[in-house]
Motif scaffolding. Structure first.
Motif, PDB file in Angstrom:
ATOM      1  N   GLY A 129      -2.737   6.183  10.584  1.00 31.81           N
ATOM      2  CA  GLY A 129      -2.841   6.655  11.971  1.00 31.81           C
ATOM      3  C   GLY A 129      -1.548   6.693  12.749  1.00 31.81           C
ATOM      4  N   GLU A 186       0.824  -1.214   0.000  1.00 30.18           N
ATOM      5  CA  GLU A 186       0.000   0.000   0.000  1.00 30.18           C
ATOM      6  C   GLU A 186       0.859   1.266   0.000  1.00 30.18           C
ATOM      7  N   PHE A 187       1.928   1.257   0.780  1.00 29.32           N
ATOM      8  CA  PHE A 187       2.676   2.489   1.051  1.00 29.32           C
ATOM      9  C   PHE A 187       4.117   2.456   0.525  1.00 29.32           C
ATOM     10  N   ASP A 202      -6.768   1.368  15.476  1.00 30.95           N
ATOM     11  CA  ASP A 202      -6.792   1.002  14.056  1.00 30.95           C
ATOM     12  C   ASP A 202      -5.968   2.058  13.315  1.00 30.95           C
ATOM     13  N   TYR A 203      -4.885   1.646  12.656  1.00 27.22           N
ATOM     14  CA  TYR A 203      -3.990   2.627  12.027  1.00 27.22           C
ATOM     15  C   TYR A 203      -4.355   2.939  10.570  1.00 27.22           C
ATOM     16  N   LYS A 204      -5.441   2.395  10.091  1.00 24.48           N
ATOM     17  CA  LYS A 204      -5.935   2.688   8.734  1.00 24.48           C
ATOM     18  C   LYS A 204      -4.822   2.561   7.681  1.00 24.48           C
ATOM     19  N   LEU A 205      -4.323   1.358   7.557  1.00 22.24           N
ATOM     20  CA  LEU A 205      -3.154   1.162   6.700  1.00 22.24           C
ATOM     21  C   LEU A 205      -3.510   0.809   5.260  1.00 22.24           C
ATOM     22  N   THR A 206      -4.436   1.554   4.693  1.00 27.17           N
ATOM     23  CA  THR A 206      -4.685   1.403   3.258  1.00 27.17           C
ATOM     24  C   THR A 206      -4.537   2.765   2.579  1.00 27.17           C
ATOM     25  N   ARG A 207      -4.243   2.707   1.301  1.00 23.62           N
ATOM     26  CA  ARG A 207      -4.003   3.951   0.572  1.00 23.62           C
ATOM     27  C   ARG A 207      -4.555   3.813  -0.855  1.00 23.62           C
ATOM     28  N   THR A 208      -5.639   3.067  -0.939  1.00 21.71           N
ATOM     29  CA  THR A 208      -6.204   2.734  -2.248  1.00 21.71           C
ATOM     30  C   THR A 208      -6.504   3.980  -3.065  1.00 21.71           C
ATOM     31  N   MET A 209      -7.180   4.949  -2.446  1.00 25.32           N
ATOM     32  CA  MET A 209      -7.614   6.103  -3.221  1.00 25.32           C
ATOM     33  C   MET A 209      -6.433   6.863  -3.820  1.00 25.32           C
ATOM     34  N   GLU A 210      -5.414   7.066  -3.023  1.00 30.79           N
ATOM     35  CA  GLU A 210      -4.279   7.841  -3.520  1.00 30.79           C
ATOM     36  C   GLU A 210      -3.471   7.056  -4.558  1.00 30.79           C
ATOM     37  N   ARG A 211      -3.471   5.741  -4.407  1.00 27.84           N
ATOM     38  CA  ARG A 211      -2.724   4.931  -5.364  1.00 27.84           C
ATOM     39  C   ARG A 211      -3.458   4.771  -6.684  1.00 27.84           C
ATOM     40  N   MET A 243       4.243   0.048  11.962  1.00 27.26           N
ATOM     41  CA  MET A 243       2.873   0.138  12.457  1.00 27.26           C
ATOM     42  C   MET A 243       2.106  -1.155  12.205  1.00 27.26           C
TER      43      MET A 243
END
Lengths: 379, 379
Positions: A60, A38-39, B5-14, A264
């Motif tokens: 987060g 993802e990152f 929950d660290y929200k570890l997705t980035r689908t929209m930006e990718r 994380m």
């Protein structure tokens, strides 16, 4: 222009049992592998930044740093580029060039480099000088008291929580209490500790603690953790005079991508594994027992070991090397044939290794592999 | 303990067209994605290290640094943790606390933070003060000469090659020659340049140049490049007195994993794209022409632009916001519906963006999207 071939594969080290202590506790969790996908791109964590990395909410990072502070019982936490960068940040901020600090004699080379870069002198606490190579709190007290007598002010004392040569675990709590009593600021280098075993910075009266994400917290390198006691936070996290939102000692931001998201993503698994440290240690001790059953292999450092990084003296392996047509390389090659890697080519007199995170049967397999090799070649 | 929950997705930006200038030129190449898989684990590049990161041969870091030095026409190259860390390393080593350096008025905030952390004062070269916001070499010369008259010695002058506010490209060659003539050490911050456009450090008489892997070289953050002229190499790369194999200013090693292997894996593609910089610039200029055809949108900074990072004044978008039920958020939402991201929520008075690396039809699509939005709402 023509580029060289950079040989960007690592199949052998990834796919075999890797005994290199540097590599064991930095293996990514499945969750971290997903986060990497993802990152992975450059500045990936900065889409929703309002000016401060530690306050980013998507992903987060802010919540993560809160959890991390709780996990190591520190008042403030920041990520750094590694344990060494954390040590430099502390030494550089706390000391003036020409100051003297006290460092345990088993310290990692980066403790000395951080001191040298910051222009400070180092007085060493000797280890026990025998095969245990132990740093006792009695020796630390004596050296620190003498240093204060001799130099006047000692602004900082550093203790290596677990050293990288013997895997000796030091008395961090005793160190914190000693430094507090003597009025010396304490810095604990827990690069081989944090992420494997419990850290209680405040309970131990430790002022600063550093950890390593790539060494011990299942994160992609390079990333470190810096825990800070309340009373030093204002100074260490001082904002810029010209850019009032930015923390000077961190140059505004540290980790911008893969390292922090993998730290994380792995964190819940790291929290959980630290709770199981006793089990891990029991498995390591059984591995050491199995290996030292071989005549001519002994464990060096404090015994029984209190960490998964273990050093062995191996005269029997060296004896074999003297007679073997492949000389010292036989060991590396025999192990590789058995899908075991991580001990340097040609090295037979001694080695250090770790079986951190392996199953009991994997560890038994490795100990048996050594037995088979010795059996095959002795006399 | 319970983790957030660290929200570890980035689908929209990718997955959408991302106009955020921070994100465009750090997108990984397919080769870098593969390298990430191979070397994601913690200390992954260190399996075959004999003590020096820059000399590791598997993966081929040593060969890579040779290629990289050639690519930017520098005598020595090291990786750092980012352009800011490179700037701090240079300022901290070259200057004493209390020294004064000269910095262009369009400099990134990290140039000021690096100076502040190193305890040095900053004199600013003003930009043209108009909507071009240009840093001319005449202004730089005047400020630098005055600074020398006033302060005595100016040990270092810093120029931002391409600034992050306007995307103005400065005259690095003129700067190098000027500094050489005045006997001032020169540092070029090419975080938005290196990896996009050609760098010729020696030809331009630049002493130090920094670049950013995550910003402009298709690498996972954080990683930077530091190019060093021969005469400064001994000082900047001095070895430790106690650990004679290790470079003090780099604390022994910098990048231990994902950042450096992605930089290496993307490097051949980066070399190739820098050769096509003129094509890139032509596409950006066409995009700017298309966008500024809209009445109420103008380009700020030097025109025609000389970089893909472009700043626009957009009073028409702000006018619409005043009447729109979603206020300023309409723009973000309309763009998102058209699969365009990277402009901050609520921002309508101005924005900066980059279309670096997009196809011509993607850029046309984006310009048309703005035209459609303005058309839909005006009056």
């Amino acid at each position: 222009m023509e580029c060289h071939d950079y040989k960007l594969t690592r199949t052998m080290e990834r796919e075999n049992l890797n005994l290199n202590p540097l590599q064991r506790a930095g293996l990514l969790t499945p969750e971290a592998r997903e986060a990497l996908f993802e990152f992975g791109d450059g500045y990936s964590v900065c889409d929703y930044c309002a000016g401060r990395l530690d306050e980013v909410n998507k992903p987060g990072i802010e919540m993560f740093l809160e959890d991390l502070a709780k996990f190591i019982d520190a008042d403030y936490v920041r990520t750094t580029h590694g344990a060494r960068e954390g040590k430099y940040t502390v030494i550089n901020k706390i000391c003036e060039p020409g100051d003297t600090i006290v460092v345990d004699g088993n310290a990692h080379y980066t403790s000395y480099l951080a001191a040298e870069r910051a222009g400070v002198n180092v007085i060493k606490v000797p280890n026990s000088g025998d095969s245990r190579a132990e740093i006792t709190m009695d020796a630390y007290r004596e050296t620190l008291e003498n240093a204060i007598d001799e130099v006047g002010e000692i602004k900082l004392a550093l203790l290596t929580h677990v050293d990288g040569d013997y895997g000796n675990l030091t008395d961090a709590k005793g160190f914190g209490k000693l430094c507090k009593k003597l009025g010396v600021i304490s810095l604990l280098n827990s690069a081989y500790g944090m992420g494997r075993l419990p850290i209680k910075a405040n309970e131990w009266d430790i002022d600063f603690v550093v950890g390593s994400g790539h060494k011990s917290m299942s994160a992609s390198g390079p990333i470190g953790v810096l825990g800070i006691k309340e009373e030093f936070a204002e100074d260490m996290l001082a904002r810029s005079k010209t850019h009032t939102n930015k923390e000077v000692e961190l140059l505004g931001c540290t980790s911008r991508g893969a390292p922090i998201v993998t730290l994380m993503a792995s964190f819940p698994a790291v929290v959980e594994r630290v709770n199981r440290w006793d089990e891990e240690l029991a498995l390591t001790r059984k591995f050491v027992d199995n290996l030292t059953e071989i005549e001519g292999i002994t464990q060096i450092g404090v015994t029984p070991t209190e960490h998964d990084l273990v050093r062995f003296d191996t005269p029997i392996l060296n004896e074999i090397a003297k007679k073997h047509p492949r000389k010292g390389f036989y060991l590396y090659e025999e192990l590789k044939n058995k899908h075991i890697v991580g001990i340097k080519r040609g090295q037979t007199e001694w080695f250090k290794c770790s079986t951190y995170g392996m199953t009991e049967s994997q560890r038994d397999y490795i100990a048996n592999a050594f037995k088979e090799i010795v059996e095959k070649y002795k006399d």
